[in-house]
Every structure is written in structure tokens, then in C-alpha cells.
Design a protein around this motif. Structure first.
Motif, PDB file in Angstrom:
ATOM      1  N   ASN A  16       0.818  -1.210   0.000  1.00  0.00           N
ATOM      2  CA  ASN A  16       0.000   0.000   0.000  1.00  0.00           C
ATOM      3  C   ASN A  16       0.851   1.260   0.000  1.00  0.00           C
ATOM      4  O   ASN A  16       0.531   2.242  -0.684  1.00  0.00           O
ATOM      5  CB  ASN A  16      -0.949   0.013   1.207  1.00  0.00           C
ATOM      6  CG  ASN A  16      -1.867   1.217   1.202  1.00  0.00           C
ATOM      7  OD1 ASN A  16      -1.649   2.192   1.914  1.00  0.00           O
ATOM      8  ND2 ASN A  16      -2.896   1.154   0.374  1.00  0.00           N
ATOM      9  N   GLY A  45      -9.962 -13.366   6.678  1.00  0.00           N
ATOM     10  CA  GLY A  45      -9.034 -12.608   5.842  1.00  0.00           C
ATOM     11  C   GLY A  45      -7.758 -13.390   5.646  1.00  0.00           C
ATOM     12  O   GLY A  45      -7.270 -14.028   6.582  1.00  0.00           O
ATOM     13  N   ALA A  69      -4.667  -5.508  -2.611  1.00  0.00           N
ATOM     14  CA  ALA A  69      -6.114  -5.607  -2.364  1.00  0.00           C
ATOM     15  C   ALA A  69      -6.394  -6.643  -1.281  1.00  0.00           C
ATOM     16  O   ALA A  69      -7.207  -6.405  -0.368  1.00  0.00           O
ATOM     17  CB  ALA A  69      -6.844  -5.950  -3.655  1.00  0.00           C
ATOM     18  N   LYS A  70      -5.739  -7.801  -1.364  1.00  0.00           N
ATOM     19  CA  LYS A  70      -5.934  -8.841  -0.346  1.00  0.00           C
ATOM     20  C   LYS A  70      -5.420  -8.377   1.015  1.00  0.00           C
ATOM     21  O   LYS A  70      -6.044  -8.636   2.049  1.00  0.00           O
ATOM     22  CB  LYS A  70      -5.210 -10.121  -0.764  1.00  0.00           C
ATOM     23  CG  LYS A  70      -5.843 -10.849  -1.934  1.00  0.00           C
ATOM     24  CD  LYS A  70      -5.102 -12.152  -2.219  1.00  0.00           C
ATOM     25  CE  LYS A  70      -5.773 -12.937  -3.335  1.00  0.00           C
ATOM     26  NZ  LYS A  70      -5.081 -14.219  -3.607  1.00  0.00           N
ATOM     27  N   GLU A  79      -5.104  -5.245   2.110  1.00  0.00           N
ATOM     28  CA  GLU A  79      -5.966  -4.209   2.675  1.00  0.00           C
ATOM     29  C   GLU A  79      -7.277  -4.799   3.201  1.00  0.00           C
ATOM     30  O   GLU A  79      -7.807  -4.343   4.220  1.00  0.00           O
ATOM     31  CB  GLU A  79      -6.243  -3.134   1.623  1.00  0.00           C
ATOM     32  CG  GLU A  79      -5.015  -2.295   1.262  1.00  0.00           C
ATOM     33  CD  GLU A  79      -4.369  -1.656   2.469  1.00  0.00           C
ATOM     34  OE1 GLU A  79      -5.065  -0.943   3.215  1.00  0.00           O
ATOM     35  OE2 GLU A  79      -3.167  -1.889   2.684  1.00  0.00           O
ATOM     36  N   GLU A  80      -7.781  -5.818   2.508  1.00  0.00           N
ATOM     37  CA  GLU A  80      -8.990  -6.494   2.996  1.00  0.00           C
ATOM     38  C   GLU A  80      -8.711  -7.191   4.325  1.00  0.00           C
ATOM     39  O   GLU A  80      -9.519  -7.127   5.260  1.00  0.00           O
ATOM     40  CB  GLU A  80      -9.481  -7.507   1.970  1.00  0.00           C
ATOM     41  CG  GLU A  80     -10.776  -8.211   2.386  1.00  0.00           C
ATOM     42  CD  GLU A  80     -11.278  -9.193   1.347  1.00  0.00           C
ATOM     43  OE1 GLU A  80     -12.261  -9.897   1.640  1.00  0.00           O
ATOM     44  OE2 GLU A  80     -10.696  -9.269   0.234  1.00  0.00           O
ATOM     45  N   ALA A  81      -7.548  -7.853   4.424  1.00  0.00           N
ATOM     46  CA  ALA A  81      -7.177  -8.509   5.672  1.00  0.00           C
ATOM     47  C   ALA A  81      -6.977  -7.488   6.788  1.00  0.00           C
ATOM     48  O   ALA A  81      -7.368  -7.724   7.947  1.00  0.00           O
ATOM     49  CB  ALA A  81      -5.909  -9.337   5.473  1.00  0.00           C
ATOM     50  N   LYS A  82      -6.374  -6.342   6.455  1.00  0.00           N
ATOM     51  CA  LYS A  82      -6.220  -5.276   7.453  1.00  0.00           C
ATOM     52  C   LYS A  82      -7.578  -4.809   7.962  1.00  0.00           C
ATOM     53  O   LYS A  82      -7.777  -4.611   9.169  1.00  0.00           O
ATOM     54  CB  LYS A  82      -5.475  -4.087   6.842  1.00  0.00           C
ATOM     55  CG  LYS A  82      -3.979  -4.233   6.748  1.00  0.00           C
ATOM     56  CD  LYS A  82      -3.378  -2.941   6.195  1.00  0.00           C
ATOM     57  CE  LYS A  82      -1.899  -3.063   5.948  1.00  0.00           C
ATOM     58  NZ  LYS A  82      -1.336  -1.823   5.363  1.00  0.00           N
ATOM     59  N   ALA A  83      -8.510  -4.626   7.033  1.00  0.00           N
ATOM     60  CA  ALA A  83      -9.849  -4.169   7.414  1.00  0.00           C
ATOM     61  C   ALA A  83     -10.490  -5.145   8.399  1.00  0.00           C
ATOM     62  O   ALA A  83     -11.158  -4.736   9.355  1.00  0.00           O
ATOM     63  CB  ALA A  83     -10.715  -4.004   6.170  1.00  0.00           C
ATOM     64  N   LYS A  84     -10.289  -6.445   8.156  1.00  0.00           N
ATOM     65  CA  LYS A  84     -10.834  -7.457   9.060  1.00  0.00           C
ATOM     66  C   LYS A  84     -10.159  -7.379  10.428  1.00  0.00           C
ATOM     67  O   LYS A  84     -10.816  -7.541  11.467  1.00  0.00           O
ATOM     68  CB  LYS A  84     -10.664  -8.848   8.459  1.00  0.00           C
ATOM     69  CG  LYS A  84     -11.457  -9.076   7.175  1.00  0.00           C
ATOM     70  CD  LYS A  84     -12.954  -8.920   7.404  1.00  0.00           C
ATOM     71  CE  LYS A  84     -13.739  -9.200   6.133  1.00  0.00           C
ATOM     72  NZ  LYS A  84     -15.203  -9.007   6.319  1.00  0.00           N
ATOM     73  N   GLU A 102     -11.630  -4.567  12.244  1.00  0.00           N
ATOM     74  CA  GLU A 102     -12.951  -4.938  12.755  1.00  0.00           C
ATOM     75  C   GLU A 102     -12.849  -5.698  14.072  1.00  0.00           C
ATOM     76  O   GLU A 102     -13.740  -5.628  14.920  1.00  0.00           O
ATOM     77  CB  GLU A 102     -13.696  -5.801  11.731  1.00  0.00           C
ATOM     78  CG  GLU A 102     -14.179  -5.034  10.510  1.00  0.00           C
ATOM     79  CD  GLU A 102     -14.878  -5.950   9.501  1.00  0.00           C
ATOM     80  OE1 GLU A 102     -15.142  -7.129   9.854  1.00  0.00           O
ATOM     81  OE2 GLU A 102     -15.126  -5.499   8.366  1.00  0.00           O
TER      82      GLU A 102
END
Length: 576
Positions: free
Chosen positions: A287, A504, A524-525, A527-532, A535
Motif C-alpha cells: 500500500n 481474511g 487488495a488482499k 488491505e482487505e485482511a487489514k480491514a478485518k 474490525e
């Protein structure tokens, strides 16, 4: 070298090439390319000058007035040498070197100095060879500092143990230019024979030795430098950096994904001290590369902190080249490689074009096509088979009273936060585990951490500096076990778990460190894992995976957890 060429034929070919270069410089022959009306930064007189820049045979051969069939008018633009990253671990980008090169050349980087100790800790000498082969003939030059600490310390359990005899032959490789960060500073200070053998090995080849000594000062710093360590990139405090500089070390001002030292050290970038400084990223996640940039980002930030733009560019180019004895890099002048960056203007350092050895490799948003290097099948096979771990269960992570490791926001340093006898989410006390993954020992180091913020679930990763065992943190043993097992199943990567389910994941099948997918896909993967992870309660101000990956590195104060227990770096001993 041309295939089947004799030595005399090779010499003759080189003489002919040199004869053409000087003929073009004289003005008797046309250059391959002329950058017309260039405003360029002169590194020797410290001023911006205007002239044509003539290029032939990959070199800048003339500054003055030149004409060619191939001309590019750069009126109103700013021309400077290609940027140099003085210290990076390419593996930290999570992608192959080819993908990394695509990302950074668009930001004006034409040279990086890499330390492949991440993959070397997993694969040994095969890891170094993997990186040498996968970085051949990229649109950026990749020079190597040989890993000095595999493992980082005797307390680590890595996939290999590289002494000076194993790595010595690699100094003959044309892209190997020294010995990488000597992290075992305690060993050096105490005269450890193995550490000193490696330093002497590099010195025997008349090459540099880089340092890694956070907070080291006084007579202990004197001892470290006296052993032959030339530089340091672990300066997070201006006074300590100045002490090291005054005692003769070169300072690598680091601004990466995990460590942000530029603001504190920006005052060093002055007329008085700049010649002893260079820029480094150390670790750069996808990122950061996509959203912020590379060395150009550091230059921009330095200017924001009040640094003279001329000095910022000089540190990003010329000073790093001088330190590493890259004598034909880092300047716009006759005889230097035509590694050239065209900037839109001096105010924002927007990169418009990049030339590598006179060839246009990036222009107006597009990286030129290049051939991805081939890697030997044996090395590829080894890189995809680096896990030797039995399936774990929740009972493997039972823990009673143990130290609590405190995280420090924005830094790699940790603190001693006392002790605990259990996970306590209300007090942000979580369990952390390091699972040995190279030799099937079954060792699992356990402790508690504070400052990670997670309220439920678990996170695990096979990026665990520097031995790259599996490190996991969680609120319960069941989710920790699941996250670890998923890492093994995927042959490496990052995993986020909640309530017994994977929510994630990023697969990193190359040595458990890098993906074969494009940078944008990996990002993308990730950042999705980071978002999880966010959460689950991890504060958005920290990188949940890079922060976790340094908790097991026993060369940065204060407390770390390894596969065999909690280690106090300040006391240089295990604590219970």
C-alpha cells in the motif's frame, strides 16, 4: 558478454565502445539521445544549471550543446539522477522483485541496495541465489549486501546458519557490494569470534559493513564502530544520530512502513551534515508503494519538514552512491550512467519520465515492458517448500504467568509492561505465540502483549523477523491454533480468524514471504485482511501485520518473544 567471445575480442569490443563514447562527447558523432534544454542539478557545484544532456552507450557523455536524431525537449522540467534506496529488504514488499521494480521505477528509483536476510533466514544460501537470479536485468539495478546475521542472534531458530565461509564466495558477484546490517551488536561489542569473522571477510574484499544498533552510545558505540561498522539505519533520535555521525558513521535516514524516523532526523539534512546521510526505507509494504511512493515520497516529506530541496535530492542520489562506491551513479555529468529522472517541477517532485542507462523505462504513467528474469527450477522448488510444522491444537498455547510486551505506536521499540497470568481483553492484554516452522522442533514461545487492541479472534503471519517462524496474537487459544494451521496449509502468508472461521488471508507461497501475484492484487488482499483486523479491534493507526512481525526480533529493545521464550534485549538474556 557476447556468447563464445574470446578475451581479446571482448577487450576489442569494449575499446570500440569507448572510442564511440569519446567521439560523441567531442561532438564528432551523434548521441543516441539528447535531452534538450535541461535544467539539471549539478551535484558538484550544488546548483541548478541549464544545458543539453547527451547520452550514448548508456552513459551521459556530454553536458553542453548537442544534437541527435532522437531528441526530447525537457524545457521547464527538472533533471536529476535516479533515486537510490540505501537499505531495503525486497521481501518486505510481499511481491516478487519484478513486481517491486515496476512499482518503484515509476517513482524515480533506479537503484536499490538490498539485504536478502529475510529469505536467507528461511532458505539459506539458496535464498540469496534466488534473489540474485530474480533481480537480474530489471529496469532498476539491485545491489546486494550479504546477510551478516543468519540467524540474527543465537537465540533465533531460523532455517539456516550462514557463517562467513558459506557466504565468502558471493563477494565475487558483481552486484554484491558489502556486508549487510550487523544486527548482533552485542556480539560485536563483546568480541564474538563469528561476528568479527564476517566483518573481516567483508574488509578483506575492501567492501562496506552496514550497522544496526538502536540507541547504542558512549564507549559501547565506540567499540561497535571500531570493529569496522560504517553506517547505521536504526537512528530514531537526533542526538543519538548526531553522536554516531560525529564518531564517523554514515546515517541512513529511514522512512518506511514500520519505522518513521525522517521527522526526528530531518535537521541532519543540512549543509553541515548532509554528506554523511542517505535515505532508506528498510521495509515497504504494497500500500505504501502504491499510495505514497518510494524515495520520492521521502524527498517530498523532507521538503515539507523544511529541508532544502537541493540537499534532499543530493541525499537521495549522490551521497548514497558515494557511500557504496557506486562511482558512476548519482550525478548528471559526463561518464556517469544515464540513470535520469525528469521531474515536472522542483516543488512537488512529480516524476514524469525515468531513463535507465539511457533507455526510457517509465513515461507519463506507464512502465516499459521488460523480460522477467528466469530462476533455476531447483531454487523455485525450494522456495515453495519451506514449512516443516505439525498441526497445532489449542492446548499447545496454554500459558500461565508471563511478561507483558508493550507495543510503541509508530516505532519498532517495545516496553516492559509487567506481568500477567491470563488474557484480559478489557486491559488489552492478549496472548502472543511464535511457532518454529523450519525444522520441526515443535518449539512454541509464548507471552502476552499490550497495545495491539484486538477484542476478539486472532491474527497470524509467517513474516516474523528475522527468522520468519509463525507469529500469532489472539484473544483465545482456539483461534490462534486455527490461524497458525492455515498459514502452514497455504505455505505462508497472513491469516485473520474470528470465531473459528478465516475472515481474511494473504497467501505468500514464496518462502512464506512473497506472493507470485501482481502488486495490485496482493495489496487488495492485504488491505482487505487489514480491514478485518481493524474490525476485530486493532487500532487503525497501526499496521496490524508489520507491527506483529517485529515482536520476535531479539535485536531491538526491550522485550521480544522467540520460539523458546521471552528475551530482554537490554539485559541480553531470557526472562521468565
Amino acid at each position: 558478454m557476447v556468447r563464445n567471445e574470446t578475451i581479446s575480442q571482448r577487450i576489442e569490443r569494449k575499446i570500440e565502445g569507448k572510442q564511440r563514447v569519446v567521439a560523441v562527447a567531442r561532438g564528432d558523432e551523434k548521441p543516441d539521445l539528447v535531452l534538450k534544454n535541461a535544467t539539471y542539478l549539478n551535484m558538484f557545484s550544488n546548483e541548478f544549471l541549464k544545458a543539453d544532456i547527451a547520452i550514448a552507450g548508456g552513459l551521459i557523455v556530454g553536458i553542453g550543446e548537442y544534437y541527435a536524431d532522437n531528441e526530447i525537449d525537457v524545457e521547464g522540467k527538472v533533471i536529476c539522477p535516479g533515486f537510490i534506496d540505501a537499505h531495503i529488504h525486497l521481501e518486505s514488499s510481499l511481491v516478487t522483485p519484478s513486481e517491486f521494480a515496476k512499482a518503484v521505477v515509476s517513482h524515480g528509483t533506479t537503484t536499490v541496495i538490498t539485504d536478502p536476510h529475510e529469505i536467507a533466514n528461511v532458505m539459506g544460501i539458496d535464498g540469496i541465489n534466488y534473489m540474485l537470479e530474480s533481480t537480474y536485468n530489471l529496469p532498476i539495478d539491485v545491489h546486494f549486501m550479504l546477510p551478516s546475521c543468519v540467524p540474527a542472534t543465537p537465540m533465533d531458530e531460523s532455517g539456516a546458519d550462514l557463517d562467513y565461509l558459506i557466504i565468502d564466495h558471493l563477494y565475487e558477484h558483481p552486484r554484491v557490494i558489502g556486508l549487510a546490517e550487523m544486527m548482533n551488536f552485542e556480539g560485536v561489542i563483546n568480541g564474538d569470534e563469528e561476528c568479527l569473522e564476517k566483518i573481516l571477510g567483508s574488509q578483506a574484499h575492501h567492501l562496506k559493513i552496514d550497522g544496526h544498533a538502536p540507541g547504542l552510545s558512549g564507549n559501547r558505540l565506540n567499540a561497535y564502530i571500531s570493529a569496522g561498522v560504517y553506517s547505521d539505519h536504526e537512528c530514531f533520535d537526533y542526538d543519538n544520530a548526531l553522536e554516531k555521525l560525529r564518531k564517523g558513521q554514515f546515517i541512513m535516514i529511514r522512512e518506511g512502513t514500520a519505522a518513521h524516523n525522517l521527522e526526528a532526523l530531518a535537521p541532519l539534512i543540512s549543509v553541515k551534515y548532509h554528506s554523511r546521510c542517505m535515505f532508506a526505507t528498510d521495509d515497504k509494504h504494497p500500500n505504501d508503494l502504491l499510495e505514497k511512493g518510494h524515495i520520492d515520497y521521502i524527498v517530498n516529506k523532507a521538503v515539507e519538514y523544511g529541508v532544502n530541496p537541493l540537499l534532499a535530492i543530493k541525499i537521495a542520489t549522490h551521497e548514497a552512491a558515494r557511500y557504496f562506491n557506486l562511482n558512476n551513479k548519482g550525478a548528471i555529468a559526463p561518464g556517469y550512467l544515464a540513470d535520469i529522472v525528469v521531474l515536472d517541477k522542483i516543488e512537488d517532485f512529480k516524476v514524469e519520465k525515468v531513463f535507465k542507462k539511457g533507455k526510457l523505462v517509465y513515461s507519463d504513467g506507464k512502465v516499459a515492458d521488460f523480460e522477467v528474469p528466469e530462476v533455476a527450477p531447483k531454487l523455485i522448488k525450494h522456495a515453495h517448500n519451506t514449512f516443516n510444522v505439525k498441526q497445532v491444537v489449542a492446548e499447545d498455547f496454554k500459558l500461565g504467568d508471563a511478561p507483558v510486551i508493550g507495543l510503541t505506536a509508530g516505532e519498532l521499540l517495545t516496553t516492559d509492561c509487567g506481568r500477567s497470568d491470563k488474557i484480559d481483553v478489557s486491559k488489552d492484554i492478549l496472548k502472543v505465540a511464535v511457532v518454529e516452522r523450519h525444522k520441526g522442533t515443535g518449539h512454541i514461545g509464548l507471552s502476552y502483549i499490550n497495545g495491539y487492541g484486538m477484542k476478539e479472534g486472532a491474527v497470524a503471519t509467517s513474516i516474523s523477523h528475522d527468522s520468519h517462524n509463525i507469529i500469532a496474537v489472539g484473544t483465545n487459544d482456539e483461534d490462534i491454533a486455527l490461524a497458525v494451521n492455515e498459514i502452514v496449509k497455504a505455505k505462508g502468508g497472513i491469516c485473520v480468524v474470528k470465531g473459528g472461521k478465516v475472515i481474511g488471508q494473504v497467501e505468500l507461497a514464496i518462502a512464506g514471504l512473497m506472493s507470485e501475484e501482481p502488486l495490485e492484487v496482493v495489496n487488495a488482499k492485504l488491505e482487505e485482511a487489514k480491514a478485518k483486523a481493524f474490525e476485530l479491534g486493532v487500532p487503525e493507526g497501526i499496521d496490524p501485520f508489520m507491527t506483529l512481525s517485529f515482536i520476535s526480533l531479539p535485536v531491538i529493545p526491550a522485550l521480544r518473544v522467540t520460539t523458546t521464550g521471552v528475551f530482554d534485549v537490554n539485559q541480553w538474556k531470557y526472562v521468565k
